[in-house]
Design a protein around this motif. Sequence first.
Motif, PDB file in Angstrom:
ATOM      1  N   THR A 146       4.836   1.592 -11.855  1.00  0.00           N
ATOM      2  CA  THR A 146       4.849   1.523 -10.554  1.00  0.00           C
ATOM      3  C   THR A 146       3.667   1.097 -10.154  1.00  0.00           C
ATOM      4  N   PHE A 147       2.517   1.136 -10.717  1.00  0.00           N
ATOM      5  CA  PHE A 147       1.181   1.349 -10.002  1.00  0.00           C
ATOM      6  C   PHE A 147       0.604  -0.306 -10.576  1.00  0.00           C
ATOM      7  N   ALA A 148       0.730  -0.427 -11.351  1.00  0.00           N
ATOM      8  CA  ALA A 148       0.178  -1.726 -11.444  1.00  0.00           C
ATOM      9  C   ALA A 148       0.441  -3.250 -10.419  1.00  0.00           C
ATOM     10  N   ASN A 149      -0.269  -2.857  -9.666  1.00  0.00           N
ATOM     11  CA  ASN A 149       0.062  -4.232  -8.727  1.00  0.00           C
ATOM     12  C   ASN A 149      -1.194  -3.826  -8.041  1.00  0.00           C
ATOM     13  N   PHE A 150      -1.492  -5.300  -7.222  1.00  0.00           N
ATOM     14  CA  PHE A 150      -2.980  -5.477  -6.320  1.00  0.00           C
ATOM     15  C   PHE A 150      -2.772  -4.278  -5.456  1.00  0.00           C
ATOM     16  N   THR A 151      -1.894  -3.981  -4.669  1.00  0.00           N
ATOM     17  CA  THR A 151      -1.194  -3.523  -3.887  1.00  0.00           C
ATOM     18  C   THR A 151      -2.123  -1.705  -3.841  1.00  0.00           C
ATOM     19  N   THR A 152      -2.199  -1.335  -5.179  1.00  0.00           N
ATOM     20  CA  THR A 152      -2.213  -0.015  -5.972  1.00  0.00           C
ATOM     21  C   THR A 152      -3.768  -0.359  -5.607  1.00  0.00           C
TER      22      THR A 152
ATOM     23  N   VAL B 130      -0.128  11.938 -11.818  1.00  0.00           N
ATOM     24  CA  VAL B 130      -0.984  11.600 -12.975  1.00  0.00           C
ATOM     25  C   VAL B 130      -1.110  10.719 -12.930  1.00  0.00           C
ATOM     26  N   TRP B 131      -1.050   9.866 -13.311  1.00  0.00           N
ATOM     27  CA  TRP B 131      -1.670   8.009 -12.669  1.00  0.00           C
ATOM     28  C   TRP B 131      -2.807   7.665 -11.393  1.00  0.00           C
ATOM     29  N   MET B 132      -2.110   8.929 -10.163  1.00  0.00           N
ATOM     30  CA  MET B 132      -2.768   7.924  -8.812  1.00  0.00           C
ATOM     31  C   MET B 132      -4.223   9.108  -9.352  1.00  0.00           C
TER      32      MET B 132
ATOM     33  N   GLU C  87       4.798   6.569  -2.085  1.00  0.00           N
ATOM     34  CA  GLU C  87       4.252   6.500  -3.161  1.00  0.00           C
ATOM     35  C   GLU C  87       3.251   5.774  -3.611  1.00  0.00           C
ATOM     36  N   GLN C  88       2.391   4.807  -2.170  1.00  0.00           N
ATOM     37  CA  GLN C  88       1.050   4.210  -1.627  1.00  0.00           C
ATOM     38  C   GLN C  88       0.471   5.362  -0.439  1.00  0.00           C
ATOM     39  N   ALA C  89       1.760   6.158  -0.048  1.00  0.00           N
ATOM     40  CA  ALA C  89       1.181   6.881   1.028  1.00  0.00           C
ATOM     41  C   ALA C  89       0.651   7.851   0.207  1.00  0.00           C
ATOM     42  N   ILE C  90       1.186   8.519  -0.600  1.00  0.00           N
ATOM     43  CA  ILE C  90       0.543   9.578  -1.573  1.00  0.00           C
ATOM     44  C   ILE C  90      -0.873   9.000  -2.468  1.00  0.00           C
ATOM     45  N   LEU C  91      -0.181   8.021  -3.282  1.00  0.00           N
ATOM     46  CA  LEU C  91      -1.630   7.892  -3.764  1.00  0.00           C
ATOM     47  C   LEU C  91      -2.964   7.755  -2.607  1.00  0.00           C
ATOM     48  N   VAL C  92      -2.963   7.444  -1.876  1.00  0.00           N
ATOM     49  CA  VAL C  92      -3.965   7.024  -0.724  1.00  0.00           C
ATOM     50  C   VAL C  92      -4.895   8.425  -0.098  1.00  0.00           C
ATOM     51  N   LEU C  93      -3.999   9.551   0.028  1.00  0.00           N
ATOM     52  CA  LEU C  93      -4.376  10.922   0.419  1.00  0.00           C
ATOM     53  C   LEU C  93      -4.886  11.374  -1.048  1.00  0.00           C
TER      54      LEU C  93
ATOM     55  N   VAL D 260      -6.273   2.177  -3.870  1.00  0.00           N
ATOM     56  CA  VAL D 260      -7.162   3.317  -4.271  1.00  0.00           C
ATOM     57  C   VAL D 260      -8.356   2.654  -4.027  1.00  0.00           C
ATOM     58  N   CYS D 261      -9.323   1.639  -3.379  1.00  0.00           N
ATOM     59  CA  CYS D 261     -10.191   1.273  -3.419  1.00  0.00           C
ATOM     60  C   CYS D 261     -11.276   1.973  -1.820  1.00  0.00           C
ATOM     61  N   TRP D 262     -10.013   1.292  -1.780  1.00  0.00           N
ATOM     62  CA  TRP D 262     -10.441   2.201   0.185  1.00  0.00           C
ATOM     63  C   TRP D 262     -10.256   3.546   0.216  1.00  0.00           C
TER      64      TRP D 262
END
Lengths: 171, 502
Positions: B14-20, B360-362, B59-65, B24-26
Motif C-alpha cells: 500500500t505504501f510502496a509509492n512516491f506519494t507515501t 506498523v509500516w507508517m 491511509e495517507q491521512a493517518i500516515l501524515v498524522l 512521510v518526509c514533509w
Amino acid sequence: MHTRPLARADLITGVILVVLGVAAFVESWGMPRLEERNINPWTAPGLVPGMLGILIALLGTVLALRSAFAGAFGPQLPLDDDTPEQRRAAWRRLVLCSTLCLVYSVGLVGHTPFWFATGLFVFTFIVSFEWEWDEAWASRARKLGIAAAIGFLAAVAIPYLFETLFLVRLP
Amino acid sequence: MFEGLGHLFDAFQTFANFTTLFNVCWATLVGITIGALPGLTATMGVALLTTLTYKMVPEQAILVLISCYVGAIYGGSRSAILLNIPGTPANAATTLDGFPLAKQGRAGEAMGLATTSSMIGTFIGVFFLALIAPALAEIALDFQSYEYFWLAIFGVVIAGQMCSFDDALKGWIAGFLGLFVAMIGQEGIHAEERFVFGWSELSGGIALIPALVGTFGVAEILTVMRNRAAEMATSVVDHVIPRWKDLWDYRRTVVRSGLIGTAVGIIPGVGEDIGAWISYAAARRASKERELFGKGSKEGLCAAETGNNAAIPGAIIPALTLAVPGSAPAAVLLAAMLIHGLRPGPMIMIESPDFVFQVVWMVVLATIAMGVFGILLTRPLLKILKVPRERLMPVVFVLCVIGPYAITLRLFDIYVTLFFGVLGFILREMKYPMAPLVLGLILGDILDKSLRRALVLSDGDFTPFFFRPISAVLWITTALVIISAIPAVQRGAARVFNWKKA
C-alpha cells in the motif's frame, strides 16, 4: 502540618466542584425517565451523569477538606521564586495575549473578512509584544516592517491553504 | 503467523509509492519542527494536521498524522537539550541530562544520541505493536459492556494516578471532569439531550478536536507568552553522528527503556512523558554511574529518549484494538481515524486486518524519516529554535482557531476551542494534568453506554460487574491503584518497606 502549595486555590476549586457535582446530580435526577416509551429503567439518560455528579462532588469534598487542613486559611506559599516585578510582567503578557486572542477569535473572525482579521491580528500581536518605546527609531521601523511582512504572509497563505487547497469556506 | 506476515506484506505494498515518501518526509519534518518549538506539542501538531488532512485518502491521512506524532516527540528533545525547555511534555526527562551536556559543549553528541535512542525506542515499540495488537484485539472480542464499563473507569483512574504522581486526586478530578463533559449533548441510546439548556449547538456534544486544540494549543500559547523567553545553551554543534561504543555500552538501558516505554504507552491515557520518566528512573536505579545522572549522563539521556519514543507505538496499540488511546496524541489519532471512516476497536482484526499492519509500516517509515532528518538537518533545526515566540504564536493561534472550524464550518467550534483553552490554562496552572481530562472526554461515551447496556443485560444485577474474569482484573486493579494513592497507605507501606530493609 505543612502548608501545601495552592492550598487556597484548591479549597476554592473543591467548593466549586461540590457545587458542580450537586448541580449535575440534581439536573440528572430531573431528566426524563421516558416511562411513556416503556424503556428499561436502567437505561434512563440521567443514570451515568448523576453518578458522575456524585463522584465529582465527592472528589471536590476531599480536595476542599485536604486544603482546609493544609493551610488554606493561612499565608500562601509562592509557587516560584520570581520577583514581584517579574510576576507583574508575566501577568501583563498574559492579559495582553488573552485580550488580543479574544478580540481576534470572537470579535473579528466571522464579522470581518478572514484575510483582513488574520493579517491585522498577526501584525498587532507582534508589534504589541516587540514594541519598545526606548529603542532607536531604525530598530522600531525594522520591527514594524517584519510584523507587517509576517501579517501579510499569514493573511495570504492561510486563506489560500484552507480555501484553495482544502476547499473550506472560511468565516 | 504466516497470515500475519501476509498482511504485513500487503500493507507494505500500500505504501510502496512516491506519494507515501513525499507525505512521510514533509509530515515528519513538520512534526520535528513542531516538537522542537517550545509551546507546540505533539498533541497540538496532530490535532492541527487532522484538520488539514481530512480530504486525503484515509491511509495517507493517518500516515501524515503518525509521521507528525513520531517527529514531534523526537523533535522535543532539541529544545530540551539546547534550551532546557522540553519541546513537548514527553521530553521533560531529557532536559535533566541533555541540557548539562549542551552546557559542556557536547550538544551535538547529545542530539545524536537522542536521535539514535529515539529510533531504537520506536523500533522496539513497533515490534510489540505488530506482535501485541492482533492478540489484544482477539482478547478484546471477549469484552462485553461490563468490561468496557470497568475499562473506562480503570483508564481514568490509572491515567489520573500516573500523570499526577504526587497528587493523584487532581488527576482523578481531571479525568472525571472529562467524563462529565462527554455527557453533554444527545446521549447514544435514546437520543435524549442532556445539559443542553436549550442551546441547539450543544446537542451534538463537545467535539473532540476543538476541545483538544483548545486544551493543548490555546492553553499552551497562553503559557508560553506568559513565561519569560528562554535562552539557548549553545549555538555551536559538535559531531552529531553517535559513537557505536556509546550505544553498545548502554544497550541494556536502551532495551529496558524501550520495553518500559512500550508498556507504559499501552496503559490508557498515560503516554510518552510518563514512559520517559519511568525509564529514566529505572536506568538511574540500575546504573553504575548514577552519580552522573542530572549532571550530563549520556545513559540518562538515552533512557529518557528511548522511553518516550517507545511509548508512541505502545499508545497506538490500545487505540487500535480497544478504541481507548494510550496517550493524548493517540487520542487525536483515534479521533482522526473515526473522521476518516476507520473503525478502531476489537473488530479491527476482523474488519480491516491490513490496517493494523499498515499502521506498523507508517510508524516504521516515520521513524526512518525522523532519523535521517534528525542527523542531516541539525544546523537548520537550530535556526528554527531562534524564531521569536512573539512572531510564531499569533500564526499558531490563527491555525488553532481556523483548524477546528474547518472540520464542521461552525463558529461554535471556535468558541469551544477558546473555552477549553482558558479552562486548560487555569487547570494547568493549578497542577491538574490534561491527559486524564482528554481520556475522560473519549471514554465518556463508552462509560455511559456500557453501564446502561450492562444493567439491561443483567437485569439490574451487579454481580457480573465483579465476578466476570476480565471485569474482576480491571476492578481489582482500579481499587488497588486508588488504595495505593491514599497517603496513610503510602506511609504504612513505606514503614513496612523500611522495616524489612533494616
